[in-house]
Design a protein around this motif. Structure first.
Motif, short mmCIF file in Angstrom:
data_model
loop_
_atom_site.label_atom_id
_atom_site.label_comp_id
_atom_site.label_asym_id
_atom_site.label_seq_id
_atom_site.Cartn_x
_atom_site.Cartn_y
_atom_site.Cartn_z
N LEU A 1 13.14 -19.01 10.79
CA LEU A 1 12.62 -20.38 10.90
C LEU A 1 11.37 -20.34 11.76
O LEU A 1 11.42 -20.08 12.95
CB LEU A 1 13.68 -21.29 11.52
N LEU A 2 10.23 -20.62 11.13
CA LEU A 2 8.93 -20.44 11.78
C LEU A 2 8.21 -21.77 11.93
O LEU A 2 8.11 -22.55 10.98
CB LEU A 2 8.07 -19.49 10.93
N SER A 3 7.67 -22.01 13.11
CA SER A 3 6.73 -23.11 13.30
C SER A 3 5.33 -22.56 13.03
O SER A 3 4.86 -21.68 13.72
CB SER A 3 6.81 -23.66 14.72
N HIS A 4 4.69 -23.07 11.99
CA HIS A 4 3.36 -22.55 11.62
C HIS A 4 2.40 -23.71 11.44
O HIS A 4 2.23 -24.22 10.35
CB HIS A 4 3.44 -21.73 10.34
N LEU B 1 8.52 -18.45 16.89
CA LEU B 1 7.70 -19.53 17.43
C LEU B 1 6.23 -19.22 17.14
O LEU B 1 5.62 -18.37 17.79
CB LEU B 1 7.93 -19.69 18.93
N GLY B 2 5.68 -19.89 16.13
CA GLY B 2 4.26 -19.78 15.85
C GLY B 2 3.50 -20.85 16.61
O GLY B 2 3.89 -22.02 16.60
N VAL B 3 2.44 -20.45 17.29
CA VAL B 3 1.70 -21.39 18.13
C VAL B 3 0.22 -21.37 17.77
O VAL B 3 -0.31 -20.37 17.28
CB VAL B 3 1.87 -21.05 19.63
N GLY B 4 -0.45 -22.50 18.03
CA GLY B 4 -1.88 -22.60 17.78
C GLY B 4 -2.51 -23.62 18.70
O GLY B 4 -1.81 -24.41 19.36
N ALA B 5 -3.83 -23.62 18.74
CA ALA B 5 -4.55 -24.45 19.70
C ALA B 5 -4.65 -25.91 19.28
O ALA B 5 -4.77 -26.79 20.13
CB ALA B 5 -5.97 -23.89 19.91
N GLY B 6 -4.60 -26.20 17.99
CA GLY B 6 -4.78 -27.57 17.53
C GLY B 6 -6.25 -27.90 17.34
O GLY B 6 -7.14 -27.21 17.84
N HIS B 7 -6.53 -29.00 16.61
CA HIS B 7 -7.92 -29.34 16.33
C HIS B 7 -8.19 -30.84 16.28
O HIS B 7 -9.35 -31.24 16.10
CB HIS B 7 -8.32 -28.72 14.98
N VAL B 8 -7.19 -31.68 16.46
CA VAL B 8 -7.39 -33.13 16.33
C VAL B 8 -7.53 -33.75 17.72
O VAL B 8 -6.54 -33.89 18.46
CB VAL B 8 -6.22 -33.77 15.55
N ARG C 1 14.49 -11.87 23.11
CA ARG C 1 13.05 -12.16 23.17
C ARG C 1 12.67 -12.92 21.91
O ARG C 1 12.73 -12.38 20.80
CB ARG C 1 12.23 -10.87 23.27
N VAL C 2 12.31 -14.18 22.07
CA VAL C 2 11.88 -14.98 20.93
C VAL C 2 10.48 -14.52 20.52
O VAL C 2 9.56 -14.51 21.35
CB VAL C 2 11.85 -16.48 21.29
N PRO C 3 10.26 -14.12 19.26
CA PRO C 3 8.92 -13.69 18.85
C PRO C 3 7.95 -14.87 18.88
O PRO C 3 8.27 -15.97 18.43
CB PRO C 3 9.12 -13.21 17.41
N ILE C 4 6.77 -14.62 19.41
CA ILE C 4 5.70 -15.61 19.44
C ILE C 4 4.55 -15.08 18.59
O ILE C 4 3.97 -14.04 18.91
CB ILE C 4 5.23 -15.92 20.87
N TRP C 5 4.26 -15.77 17.50
CA TRP C 5 3.14 -15.42 16.64
C TRP C 5 2.02 -16.42 16.89
O TRP C 5 2.25 -17.63 16.96
CB TRP C 5 3.53 -15.45 15.16
N VAL C 6 0.80 -15.93 17.01
CA VAL C 6 -0.35 -16.78 17.30
C VAL C 6 -1.13 -17.02 16.01
O VAL C 6 -1.46 -16.09 15.28
CB VAL C 6 -1.26 -16.13 18.36
N GLY C 7 -1.41 -18.29 15.74
CA GLY C 7 -2.16 -18.67 14.55
C GLY C 7 -3.63 -18.89 14.83
O GLY C 7 -4.02 -19.22 15.95
N GLY C 8 -4.45 -18.70 13.78
CA GLY C 8 -5.88 -18.95 13.90
C GLY C 8 -6.70 -17.72 13.64
O GLY C 8 -6.24 -16.59 13.83
#
Length: 301
Positions: A79-82, A111-118, A175-182
């Motif tokens: 289950l990925l947050s992307h 846990l996929g994370v990103g900086a956001g743009h709005v 350890r929860v994997p953290i993937w970085v988007g962008g």
């Protein structure tokens, strides 16, 4: 795959998704689970300003609520947050939500994370839009502590500081994997130095080797070891010959030809590819998922 229905940007949503129901979402998720897909992903926007609503739409399901719903319906898919725009929230709040999700799902969270743009989204929530890059860097560090095994995690940074505050349940994973988007230089650097994986945002195939080489260089230079998952978003896909207009970018045709094309990603250094199937309704999408699992996936290993 990133699931349809839960986010409906005009960049990728099919017309039928506008009238789809939670039951449609459930059927698609369980079909992907049965087919052995590695993960199901959902997006994150709290509120879309009117100036962007025409392109982005305003249908963006909450990722934690959606993934928790899907966790109860599926058995093995991750289950990925992307991606989760974690800079919109305090890291302890994010940790509480996603630790609970990992606990309830038996350790299936990525846990996929990103900086956001709005910008308006940040402003209405009192978050720092101009400094969202450094905020994300520190938030990832804080989440490493808050999602670790300790009941009373401790972190002290420039923006966030906590100690002596207990949070249970703890994540099921050690350890929860953290993937970085962008795909910006800052995002690539962030993924290399702070992440367990990288999720590019729309990079064409010919740009991937340079980005992947940069990640490897940064990790080697900084002495960072351990597993690292490189992702890619493949071109839209349709298994078989369609009798309707798929658009210019869609890969379609016989399974062996599609498998040959997708195998090229592995040669570029990619470990997993995210798929989006073209479809005219839930039934066709479920059929596409099953056809991919039966006729293409066995040839990608």
């Amino acid at each position: 795959m990133q699931l349809p229905i839960q986010s409906q940007s005009t960049l990728y949503a099919e017309p039928w998704e506008a009238g789809a129901t939670p039951q449609d979402l459930a059927e698609i998720a369980t079909a992907a689970d049965r087919a052995g897909f590695h993960y199901l992903a959902t997006c994150d926007h709290v509120a879309v300003p009117r100036r962007l609503a025409g392109a982005m739409g305003t249908t963006w399901y909450d990722p934690v609520a959606t993934l928790a719903y899907l966790a109860a319906l599926t058995t093995r898919t991750l289950l990925l947050s992307h991606v989760a725009v974690v800079g919109l929230r305090h890291p302890l709040l994010t940790a509480k939500q996603y630790a609970t999700l990992d606990h309830l799902s038996g350790g299936r969270l990525v846990l996929g994370v990103g900086a956001g743009h709005v910008q308006e989204e940040f402003e209405v929530l009192g978050a720092d839009f101009a400094g969202r890059g450094p905020v994300l860097d520190e938030t990832i560090d804080a989440l490493r502590a808050a999602l670790g095994p300790e009941e009373f995690p401790e972190f002290h940074g420039e923006r966030f500081s906590f100690a002596g505050l207990g949070q249970r349940p703890r994540p099921a994973q050690e350890r929860v994997p953290i993937w970085v988007g962008g795909s910006s230089p800052a995002a690539v650097r962030r993924a290399a130095l702070r992440g367990d994986g990288w999720l590019p945002q729309g990079d064409p195939r010919d740009k991937l080797p340079h980005q992947i080489a940069r990640i490897r260089e940064l990790r080697e230079r900084n002495g960072i070891e351990g597993p690292f998952c490189v992702g890619a978003i493949a071109e839209p896909l349709y298994v078989g010959e369609a009798h309707w207009d798929l658009g210019r970018r869609t890969l379609s045709g016989k399974p062996d030809a599609l498998a040959d094309s997708l195998r090229e990603y592995a040669a570029l250094g990619v470990h997993q590819i995210q798929l989006r199937f073209r479809s005219r309704g839930r039934a066709e999408l479920v059929d596409q998922i099953a056809a991919f699992a039966a006729d293409i996936a066995p040839h990608l290993g």
